[in-house]
Every structure is written in C-alpha cells, then in structure tokens.
Design a protein around this motif. Structure first.
Motif, short mmCIF file in Angstrom:
data_model
loop_
_atom_site.label_atom_id
_atom_site.label_comp_id
_atom_site.label_asym_id
_atom_site.label_seq_id
_atom_site.Cartn_x
_atom_site.Cartn_y
_atom_site.Cartn_z
N THR A 148 39.90 29.99 -13.55
CA THR A 148 40.87 30.08 -14.70
C THR A 148 39.85 30.49 -15.98
O THR A 148 38.83 30.34 -16.18
CB THR A 148 41.66 28.79 -15.13
N ALA A 149 40.65 31.33 -17.04
CA ALA A 149 39.83 31.96 -18.06
C ALA A 149 39.86 30.74 -19.24
O ALA A 149 38.74 31.00 -19.81
CB ALA A 149 40.94 32.87 -18.81
N ARG A 150 40.54 29.83 -19.16
CA ARG A 150 40.41 28.71 -19.94
C ARG A 150 40.58 27.36 -19.15
O ARG A 150 41.25 27.42 -18.35
CB ARG A 150 41.38 28.71 -21.26
N PRO A 151 39.95 26.18 -19.77
CA PRO A 151 40.16 25.05 -18.97
C PRO A 151 41.86 24.52 -19.05
O PRO A 151 42.33 24.90 -19.79
CB PRO A 151 39.40 24.04 -19.86
N VAL A 152 42.16 24.31 -17.67
CA VAL A 152 43.55 23.93 -17.52
C VAL A 152 43.49 22.58 -16.85
O VAL A 152 42.75 22.39 -15.91
CB VAL A 152 44.04 25.29 -16.57
N ARG A 153 44.65 21.95 -17.30
CA ARG A 153 44.80 20.68 -16.32
C ARG A 153 46.50 20.55 -16.30
O ARG A 153 46.91 19.64 -16.20
CB ARG A 153 44.16 19.44 -16.76
N ASP A 154 47.23 21.64 -15.98
CA ASP A 154 48.59 21.78 -16.12
C ASP A 154 48.85 21.75 -14.41
O ASP A 154 48.28 22.92 -13.90
CB ASP A 154 49.21 22.80 -16.77
N GLY A 155 49.35 20.81 -13.65
CA GLY A 155 49.49 20.65 -12.34
C GLY A 155 50.28 21.90 -11.82
O GLY A 155 49.83 22.45 -10.95
N LYS A 156 51.26 22.28 -12.53
CA LYS A 156 52.23 23.32 -11.78
C LYS A 156 51.49 24.72 -11.81
O LYS A 156 51.64 25.39 -10.90
CB LYS A 156 53.50 23.34 -12.94
N ARG A 157 50.75 25.01 -12.96
CA ARG A 157 49.93 26.13 -13.06
C ARG A 157 48.99 26.45 -11.95
O ARG A 157 49.04 27.26 -11.36
CB ARG A 157 49.37 26.43 -14.15
N LEU A 158 47.94 25.23 -11.82
CA LEU A 158 46.97 25.33 -10.80
C LEU A 158 47.60 25.13 -9.38
O LEU A 158 47.20 25.85 -8.42
CB LEU A 158 46.25 23.99 -10.86
N THR A 159 48.72 24.61 -9.13
CA THR A 159 49.39 24.74 -7.73
C THR A 159 50.07 26.10 -7.41
O THR A 159 49.80 26.62 -6.48
CB THR A 159 50.88 23.84 -7.98
N ARG A 160 50.49 26.82 -8.43
CA ARG A 160 51.12 28.14 -8.27
C ARG A 160 49.67 28.99 -7.85
O ARG A 160 49.61 29.76 -7.16
CB ARG A 160 51.66 28.61 -9.55
N LEU A 161 48.65 28.87 -8.85
CA LEU A 161 47.66 29.87 -8.39
C LEU A 161 46.91 29.43 -6.98
O LEU A 161 46.42 30.30 -6.43
CB LEU A 161 46.33 29.47 -9.30
N LEU A 162 46.84 28.14 -6.35
CA LEU A 162 46.39 27.99 -5.29
C LEU A 162 47.53 28.45 -4.14
O LEU A 162 47.08 29.04 -3.49
CB LEU A 162 46.15 26.25 -5.06
N CYS A 163 48.53 28.26 -4.51
CA CYS A 163 49.78 28.72 -3.44
C CYS A 163 49.53 30.14 -3.18
O CYS A 163 50.09 30.68 -2.27
CB CYS A 163 51.19 27.90 -3.79
N ASP A 164 49.42 30.76 -4.02
CA ASP A 164 49.26 32.39 -4.15
C ASP A 164 48.05 32.58 -3.03
O ASP A 164 48.31 34.06 -2.54
CB ASP A 164 48.73 32.88 -5.51
N LYS A 165 47.48 31.91 -2.84
CA LYS A 165 46.20 32.11 -1.97
C LYS A 165 46.47 31.62 -0.44
O LYS A 165 45.76 31.75 0.41
CB LYS A 165 45.06 31.48 -2.16
#
Lengths: 253, 465
Positions: free
Chosen positions: B261-278
C-alpha cells in the motif's frame, strides 16, 4: 433541415427518455466548452459528466493522437480532482499537458502495457468515483467493453475519455464500429492561425462531432486549447455564418 | 585455513582452502581475521529479512553463504526477472556484497546455476532448466563433500553422467539422498522454502481441520484474518504497508500473495479487497491447511482529524485506487510527472510516486512543447539554409513535407556536468508546420557552423497537436 424541435410534446418525450437512461442519481451534470456554437450541439449544453467519450485523431494523427491528447487534456483540465491517464505507449510529454492547463500534480499516469490492462485500469478508475476524469489510450474498443466503461462512469459520475489510437492508419477503420460511448469526436490538425510576422500562430483543429447520443453530429473549426484548457472559435468565424455552412455540408454528405 | 577472500587478496594469487601459514608466507603483511560463523549466520538472516521485505513473500537464508527467494508472482512487480536480478545485484553491490544470482525452476537448479553457472546473473527459461543443468559439475547438487569425492573417484564429473546411469546401484551405494537432490534440482521433487520470520512480526494464522480450496471459502477466511490483524495493528498503533498471505497446501507447498500500500492502512475492508483481487493467482491444489497473514512492513499510523466540509472541500481519497492499480500492474508503472530543472527536453520530466505530496509548480518554459515526444529522435532528410534557418522541406518516415511556417531556433545547450561529450554540444529546436497543418518539433544537432558542436544532422523529436 431544422436542427432543434422545441415542441412541448417532444420535450416531454426527451425528458422521459432521459429519466429512463440515467439510472444513477448523478443526473445530467455537464461540462460546457464555453463556446455557444459547440455547446448548442450537445444535449444539456455541454459534455456530459459521468459518461464515456471517444476522441480520435484524423489522417496521420490516428497513430500519434497528439491533437486528440491535447483535446482530452483541455477537457480534463476543466474538471476538479485528480486525473488518471492510462498509457499504452509512454510517449506523452507532460509539459505539453501542463501548457493545456492540466497541472502535473493532478495527473497520475499508468503505463499499463497491453490493451487489456489499459481497459482494466480505465474501468477501475471510472468506478472509483474520487477522480475528476479518467483518460485512456486504446486502439480497439468493443461494444461490450465500452458498455462496461459507460456503466462504470454513470455509477460514479466521473468523465471517461477514450483516446482511440492505432498502430497503423489502416486500422483506424475500427472507429466506425459501434460503441456505447455518449459522444465521439475526431480532432484533425489544420494550418495555424496566420500571423502578420513569420512564425507559427495558435494551432487550429477541425473538431468533428461524429456521434452524439440524443444530439446531432456537427463539425467546427476551432483554435486549440489555451493555458486554461479552453478552446476558442477563430476570429473570423466567431460571428459569421461559416460554421453553419460547414455543418450543412456535413449533413448533406 | 582460508575461508573467504576479498578482491585484493584474490588478485595477489590467494585461493580459498589454502592453509593460513602458507598464505602468510606468500603475502607479507596480510590481514587475517578469525572466521565467526555465528555472526555470518546472523548477517545472512538480516539479509534474508531484507529480501523478504523488499522482494518476495517467501525468502530464506540458505547457510552458509546463500539466500533463496521464491520469485513466483513477484518478478513482474520489479519489471521482470532480468530487471529483478540486476536490481538485486546492484543493491547488494552498493552495500559491498559481491553476489552471483540465478533464477530457475527449482531451488536446487537455482542453487547450482548461481554457484556454477557461466555468468554472475542468469535467468534460465522455464523449460530449459533440466537440460542446462546436465552440464554442471556434481558439486552443484548440494551433496555432502565426501559423497562428491566418492563420486569423482567412480568417474562421475557432470550431473548429466549421473542422470544417464541406472538408479538402483548408485542409490544402494550412496543412500537415498543422492537421487533426492538430483530430483529436487530437476524440479521433479518439491522442496518447500521455509520463509524467514523476524521476531516481533505481526502475524495471524488459521489452521483448518479440513483442507479448504473453494475461492468463496478462501475469501471468507481472508476477511477473518484481516480483521484479526487489524485489531493487533490498532493495539500497536501501526498500519500495514505490506502484507504477505501464505497458503500452506496439503502437499507441502507454499503459495504466497503479497500486496503493498502507498500509505499505512489498517482498514480491514480495504486490505481484504486488495488480497481478494489476487485470489485467482492462487492454486489451492488438493487443499489448503494453514493460512498465515503477516504484515511484513508496518508503519506508525496515528488517527487524523477529518477535514470539516464547513471550511474546505474535502479532497477525495484516492490512495486505495493507487494501491489497487499498483498491486495489479506493478508499482513503478504508476507515477506522476514532476518538473526537473533541465533544458534538455527528455530530461526535464522526472517520475515521482503517485501518492507523493503536491509540488505545486509546473514547467517554467514559455515555449510550446509537443504533445508526443518520440522515445528517441528520428533522423530526417532536410533542405535547409545554414546556419539559422528552418528547413524548407523535410522527409520523415518516407513522406516529404514542405514547411510553410516555422518558429525558432530555440537553442538547447548540453549539460556538461553530466558527461564530457556534452560540453559544447548544442541543439537548435524549430517548431515547423507543413502544408497540411501538421506541426512538428525538429532540431539540428549542432549550431550550424561549428562541426564540434554536433553532427549538423536534423532530427524529428516531437509532434504537436
């Protein structure tokens, strides 16, 4: 032929069609060009936001799409927010976009590589909704792909501009294929405005509105984008009838 | 005994394996240091950790002197396998480490090519690994030293000779290890890499009683793991910059997914979406037993006050779009352009990170610049008056064009501080328009009079709209 019918029954029908077409609540926001003759041809009085538009270059410019890129830059310069620009070939020169009013801080470039990735990035950008505009350079645009893009643009209210750019001039026949875009433009270069001294004046373009949903096609001779991204009509045409002549000739052909 | 040498010692004629007394006699004043295997192992672990954070989710130390990285699915983020290796060697060289690297189908093959290959950096194409391996010496097979010596007594020098012999007699003589190593190198036998895990790594894991394989199930558990991870991150006040998701399969293989990620993130939904893309890149095989999610890079993330819409229009948040695109096509293919103080057009643009703070300035040149700049200037045939007139006609890509009007010259001087050849180099740029109204940016290399300033040939560099 009369270009505009203003009877109330027709108006009501148009309004009903509009309601059927626009599913999202973004309504009919438009971005006017600020040129009366041009805006009059577009439904709503300007380029529809939340829609897909296609731009291609004419003759030799089908390969380079230099004028088309500047035309797109001029439109996006007048939107708000960041702009995503998806490239297939990395030959776009950022200072030229800045000179058309699109500041470098606003543009995020994506060198997507192949055609498929360009379309994926294009759709992703349109769907996001936080961007001012998304521009992509694509060669082939199928009806299905353009439909997806158009729906994505409608859902977010972001304006999408597909710069059609081919490897060979012969492939440009592809531009005749139907797509789901709302407007379709062809930008060809014309000799620049003559100057009283030696030199190259302000560039001029022939702007052809080839297709326009709920509108009629037309073409214009305009002066290229200034530093704020605005087009202008050449001085001798600003009040004269020449623009109409061009339109009539096109309609007759 | 000598275990390691630097370049100076090597050029003095010393070799690894010589007795210490002998080298001291050969080179007077030689600096000798005692070997410290423990410190070496520690340094190697640190290097493995660096590779884990920088390159791929599966990286491990391969003692005594190696590093193994599973670059599957990670190479494209670094511009391909070749670029990955070159970058790796350059970075290691910058910190004083001379490295030999190779990419091949299996750990064993990569080990062999890195140590016994012809070049210092080598990419073996996917199908060629087993064939190319046959020419390498037996020692490349990671066998015990005594076994290599015994084999050479029996007359085996190359791997190919070993592979051509019937298996049973040699397996009886040397035990199962010999052919296991050969099969591992040939890629016939799987060999999992146990990735290095630094102490204090923020990691959550989930073990399944029954192996899972369906994408929906994986998605559900990714969601559960990310929410667990985000809780830990929140307790620490951190946000994730890089997440690694490892899938341990029942057949002892590890599949990995990495997102940044470009900036630190701890938003579960966003991280889930990024992981699920893969998810589509994962091959669950016969099923997944364990899922491990780790934040390999985490940075402090403090709560921020939201901008009130009373005072200013809130700027739309686009960092998650940047993350999505960067994870899909690679980070370095996503950029912004920023002005750089240089008169040479192709150097006046620098690429910066898409999420970098706004610079607020633009190119200060008042002269028109072309919308398209050719990747390299193309030579054109011209008819021009020297020294300072634009061409009357020019021929580009086989089409002859007559110039009707032109602007220029705009003289661009070479940047002598970059290289000596540019000390007196000059380019004269003209903007020309032909009869059809097409506008081009052409230049003459040289000032038109002095042959030392350039070749006096004409080039087309850009196309105006």
């Amino acid at each position: 032929m009369s270009t505009f019918v203003t009877r109330p029954a027709v108006e009501e029908l148009r309004a009903r069609i509009r309601r059927l077409e626009s599913t999202a609540g973004h309504g009919r926001a438009v971005l006017p060009f600020g040129i009366k003759e041009l805006d009059r041809q577009l439904p709503g009085g300007g380029l529809a936001l939340g829609a897909l538009h296609e731009v291609a270059g004419g003759s030799n410019d089908t390969i380079h799409a230099a004028a088309a890129a500047l035309f797109a830059a001029g439109i996006t310069a007048r939107t708000k927010g960041k702009v995503l620009w998806c490239l297939a070939r990395p030959d776009l020169f950022a200072p030229a976009l800045a000179q058309a009013g699109l500041m470098p801080d606003r543009v995020i470039y994506v060198e997507a590589g192949d055609e498929k990735s360009v379309l994926i990035c294009f759709e992703e950008g349109l769907r996001h909704g936080g961007l001012g505009a998304v521009v992509a350079e694509v060669a082939h645009l199928s009806l299905t792909a353009s439909r997806r893009l158009q729906l994505a643009a409608e859902s977010s209210g972001t304006v999408g501009i597909a710069i059609r750019r081919w490897r060979q001039p012969t492939e440009a026949a592809d531009f005749g294929q139907p797509t789901a875009s709302v407007t379709r433009w062809r930008v060809s270069v014309l000799p620049a405005t003559p100057l009283p001294v030696p030199g190259v004046g302000r560039p001029r373009w022939r702007l052809e509105l080839i297709r326009c949903r709920a509108g009629e096609s037309a073409d214009f001779e305009v002066e290229a984008c200034d530093a704020k991204g605005r087009l202008a009509l050449p001085a001798k045409l600003a009040h004269g009838p020449a623009a109409k002549d061009i339109g009539r000739r096109h309609a007759a052909s | 005994m000598v275990l390691a040498l630097n370049t100076a010692a090597r050029s003095a004629g010393l070799r690894i394996g010589m007795p210490a007394a002998k080298v001291q006699a050969l080179v007077p004043g030689l600096i000798l240091r005692d070997a410290d295997p423990a410190a070496d192992a520690k340094a190697l672990d640190r290097l493995a950790l660096w590779a884990l954070q920088r390159y791929a989710p599966i990286a491990a130390a391969d003692p005594p002197d190696g590093l193994v990285i599973d670059a599957t699915g990670a190479a494209h983020l670094h511009g391909g396998e070749d670029a990955l290796l070159k970058g790796l060697v350059a970075r290691l060289a910058a910190s004083g480490i001379v490295a030999r690297v190779a990419i091949a189908n299996s750990w064993g093959a990569a080990y062999a090519f890195a140590r016994y290959g012809a070049q210092a950096t080598l990419v073996i194409p996917a199908g060629d690994s087993a064939k190319t391996l046959l020419d390498l010496p037996i020692a490349a097979l990671r066998l015990p030293k005594t076994m290599v010596e015994d084999l050479s007594v029996l007359g085996f020098a190359r791997i190919g000779e070993l592979a051509a012999k019937p298996r049973a007699p040699l397996a009886l003589r040397f035990g199962p290890q010999l052919y296991r190593r050969l099969d591992q190198a040939m890629g016939r036998l799987r060999e999992p890499i146990d990735p290095v895990r630094p102490p204090g790594l923020i990691e959550v894991r989930r073990v399944f009683a029954e192996p899972i394989g369906a994408p929906e199930t994986i998605t559900r558990y990714i969601g559960k793991l990310t929410s667990q991870l985000c809780e830990i991150l929140e307790a620490k006040g951190h946000g994730a910059r890089q997440l690694d998701l490892l899938f341990h399969r029942v057949d002892n293989r590890i599949e990995a997914v990495r997102i940044g990620t470009a900036r630190p993130v701890r938003d579960g939904k966003r991280l889930t979406r990024l992981l699920c893309d893969k998810i589509e890149t994962i091959d669950p095989g016969f099923g997944i037993e364990i899922m491990r999610l780790a934040a390999t890079l985490a940075e402090p993330l403090a709560p921020k006050q939201m901008v009130s819409s009373l005072t200013e229009e809130p700027e739309a948040e686009i960092s998650h779009l940047i993350d999505t695109l960067a994870n899909r096509i690679g980070e370095q293919r996503l950029y912004r352009c920023a002005p750089l103080a240089s008169d040479v057009p192709e150097r006046s643009v620098q690429k910066i990170a898409p999420a970098a703070p706004d610079i607020g300035e633009t190119w200060s040149d008042p002269w028109p610049r072309p919308a398209r700049l050719l990747p390299r200037p193309e030579s054109i045939e011209t008819l021009a008056l020297l020294p300072d007139h634009p061409p009357v006609t020019f021929t580009w890509r086989g089409i002859r064009r007559r110039v009707t009007s032109a602007d220029g010259p705009e003289r661009v001087f070479g940047e002598w501080w970059k290289q000596d050849a540019e000390l007196i180099a000059v380019r004269d740029y003209f903007r020309v328009e032909d009869e059809a109204g097409e506008r081009f940016w052409i230049y003459r290399s040289g000032d038109g009079e002095d042959a030392t300033t350039g070749s006096q040939r004409w080039f087309l560099h850009g196309i105006f709209g």
